[in-house]
Design a protein around this motif. Structure first.
Motif, mmCIF file in Angstrom:
data_model
loop_
_atom_site.group_PDB
_atom_site.id
_atom_site.type_symbol
_atom_site.label_atom_id
_atom_site.label_comp_id
_atom_site.label_asym_id
_atom_site.label_seq_id
_atom_site.Cartn_x
_atom_site.Cartn_y
_atom_site.Cartn_z
ATOM 1 N N ILE A 83 -7.805 -0.656 4.192
ATOM 2 C CA ILE A 83 -6.350 -0.796 4.150
ATOM 3 C C ILE A 83 -5.797 -0.629 5.553
ATOM 4 O O ILE A 83 -6.029 0.414 6.191
ATOM 5 N N PRO A 84 -5.094 -1.627 6.070
ATOM 6 C CA PRO A 84 -4.512 -1.499 7.411
ATOM 7 C C PRO A 84 -3.371 -0.497 7.412
ATOM 8 O O PRO A 84 -2.918 -0.024 6.370
ATOM 9 N N ASP A 85 -2.916 -0.164 8.604
ATOM 10 C CA ASP A 85 -1.795 0.770 8.726
ATOM 11 C C ASP A 85 -0.548 0.169 8.098
ATOM 12 O O ASP A 85 -0.220 -0.999 8.302
ATOM 13 N N LEU A 86 0.138 0.979 7.326
ATOM 14 C CA LEU A 86 1.373 0.564 6.677
ATOM 15 C C LEU A 86 2.536 1.372 7.216
ATOM 16 O O LEU A 86 2.362 2.513 7.679
ATOM 17 N N ALA B 156 -6.524 -5.835 0.944
ATOM 18 C CA ALA B 156 -5.807 -6.585 1.964
ATOM 19 C C ALA B 156 -6.459 -7.943 2.114
ATOM 20 O O ALA B 156 -7.680 -8.042 2.272
ATOM 21 N N SER B 157 -5.657 -8.979 2.028
ATOM 22 C CA SER B 157 -6.172 -10.342 2.128
ATOM 23 C C SER B 157 -5.206 -11.167 2.965
ATOM 24 O O SER B 157 -4.060 -11.386 2.557
ATOM 25 N N GLY B 158 -5.693 -11.614 4.138
ATOM 26 C CA GLY B 158 -4.820 -12.404 4.992
ATOM 27 C C GLY B 158 -3.654 -11.570 5.497
ATOM 28 O O GLY B 158 -3.841 -10.493 6.072
ATOM 29 N N ALA B 159 -2.469 -12.046 5.253
ATOM 30 C CA ALA B 159 -1.269 -11.367 5.742
ATOM 31 C C ALA B 159 -0.580 -10.572 4.658
ATOM 32 O O ALA B 159 0.600 -10.253 4.780
ATOM 33 N N ALA B 160 -1.283 -10.238 3.570
ATOM 34 C CA ALA B 160 -0.657 -9.513 2.464
ATOM 35 C C ALA B 160 -1.588 -8.430 1.945
ATOM 36 O O ALA B 160 -2.819 -8.521 2.043
ATOM 37 N N ILE C 204 2.778 -7.155 -0.881
ATOM 38 C CA ILE C 204 3.694 -6.970 0.245
ATOM 39 C C ILE C 204 3.109 -7.645 1.478
ATOM 40 O O ILE C 204 1.888 -7.731 1.630
ATOM 41 N N PRO C 205 3.976 -8.139 2.374
ATOM 42 C CA PRO C 205 3.475 -8.793 3.589
ATOM 43 C C PRO C 205 3.024 -7.772 4.613
ATOM 44 O O PRO C 205 3.572 -6.664 4.718
ATOM 45 N N LEU C 206 2.010 -8.149 5.379
ATOM 46 C CA LEU C 206 1.495 -7.273 6.434
ATOM 47 C C LEU C 206 1.882 -7.779 7.812
ATOM 48 O O LEU C 206 2.138 -6.997 8.720
#
Length: 382
Positions: A275-278, A312-316, A371-373
């Motif tokens: 999971i990237p930083d949110l 997390a997949s792509g930009a979301a 949600i968008p990343l």
């Protein structure tokens, strides 16, 4: 000799055709007109008086009869249509009667041929359609007025919805801040006081001689204080888990699913990829959605198992919560009794995401939040 008799024969055939036409047209209710190939008026039925106010004989003697009675705005269109060599379409136009009143006529035009197939002009059937036209105009005006009211009402509703969303966002943010404040107060003040009370009871217990009955009474009080302290810590974590701010979303999700499974007795299977930083708002929104989804499944669905997927997949980033319960009716997500579901939608919308609630054919309920990343999250409709 034959050549000299031809015009007479032509006039005879035309007159026979005209007499045949008059035997029918003289008794029709509509205004019947026969215009010759050269545009001259050959016949006007007696209904001319009833429709236009002019006698048929007077109209026949007036080469400009139609130009005089047809409204100036409509005459060019009528003249252009009558100049067409082929079939003429039906049309409506206004005329001014002899008494000055204005009415609408509907004209049906038919090309006339004699028995030999030669073109003899046009037959015009004109009917007074004033009531029909006025009714249509009234309906058109009413339609335009209704469309304008609908547009205005739509704009008002859109403004109201934007105000509601702004208020909802403000309330959600205020509630979250208040939860954090109360959580810290409970943890720092009430928790510390209960800890100090527990330590004081421990010293008091040790101050009594061995075998003193008061030691047992103090021990019971220490047990009660310890249980209260654990309850206070649990309430503080539920209001605003410290790990959500300190360790991040992944650790908070792992803690929530583990403690919820222990307290509810449900089997919760968590699968989470990297999971990237949110942002703080994104972490809070997803955490509250998961918390609400788990609570709904335990209270209403009768489920025995809940699957939680975070990926997390792509930009979301997607959060998928599925249970094996009885499922949810199609209308329930929008019903007045599902404020929790509406709150989930609003939380995700505020961070620019979408939320879907479905009831698979196999049973149960699936809640999917996305949600968008990449880039700046913007609120959008869900």
């Amino acid at each position: 000799m034959t050549a000299r008799r031809r015009p007479f024969l032509f006039r005879t055939r035309r007159h026979r055709l005209l007499r045949l036409y008059r035997t029918v047209a003289d008794f029709t209710y509509d205004l019947e007109v026969w215009i010759g190939p050269a545009g001259d008026l050959l016949y006007i039925s007696p209904s001319c008086s009833r429709v236009t106010g002019y006698e048929a004989e007077d109209a026949l003697r007036d080469p400009g009869f139609f130009e005089r009675i047809i409204a100036a705005d409509d005459f060019p269109r009528w003249r252009q249509a009558m100049d067409v060599r082929g079939d003429i379409s039906s049309m409506d136009f206004r005329i001014r009667r002899l008494d000055g009143t204005e009415i609408w006529l509907a004209q049906e035009t038919t090309r006339v041929f004699d028995p030999g197939g030669r073109f003899r002009g046009w037959r015009l059937s004109l009917r007074d359609v004033t009531d029909r036209v006025r009714t249509r105009m009234f309906l058109d005006q009413a339609k335009l007025h209704l469309e304008e009211r609908v547009r205005e009402r739509t704009e008002e509703l859109e403004v109201s919805r934007e105000r509601y969303r702004a208020l909802s966002g403000y309330l959600q943010d205020s509630i979250e801040k208040e939860r954090g404040r109360i959580s810290r107060e409970i943890h720092d003040v009430l928790g510390q006081d209960l800890t100090a009370l527990n330590m004081g009871l421990h010293r008091l217990e040790r101050s009594f001689p061995a075998g003193d009955a008061r030691q047992g009474q103090v021990a019971e009080l220490r047990g009660l204080v310890a249980g209260t302290l654990e309850t206070v810590r649990r309430i503080s974590r539920e209001l605003r888990p410290p790990m959500l701010d300190e360790l991040g979303f992944a650790e908070a999700v792992a803690w929530l699913t583990r403690t919820f499974a222990q307290s509810s007795g449900l089997r919760i299977d968590l699968k989470a990829g990297p999971i990237p930083d949110l942002s703080a708002d994104q972490s809070t929104a997803l955490y509250r959605v998961l918390q609400e989804a788990l609570t709904n499944a335990a209270r209403h669905s009768g489920a025995t198992r809940i699957d939680v997927r975070v990926q997390a997949s792509g930009a979301a980033l997607t959060l998928d919560v599925s249970d094996n319960g009885v499922g949810m009716s199609a209308g329930r997500p929008e019903s007045s009794g599902s404020l929790g579901l509406m709150g989930m939608r609003e939380r995700i919308r505020m961070v620019g995401g979408t939320l879907e609630i479905t009831a698979p054919k196999a049973g149960g309920t699936t809640i999917l939040a996305r949600i968008p990343l990449a880039g700046e999250a913007r609120p959008c409709a869900s």
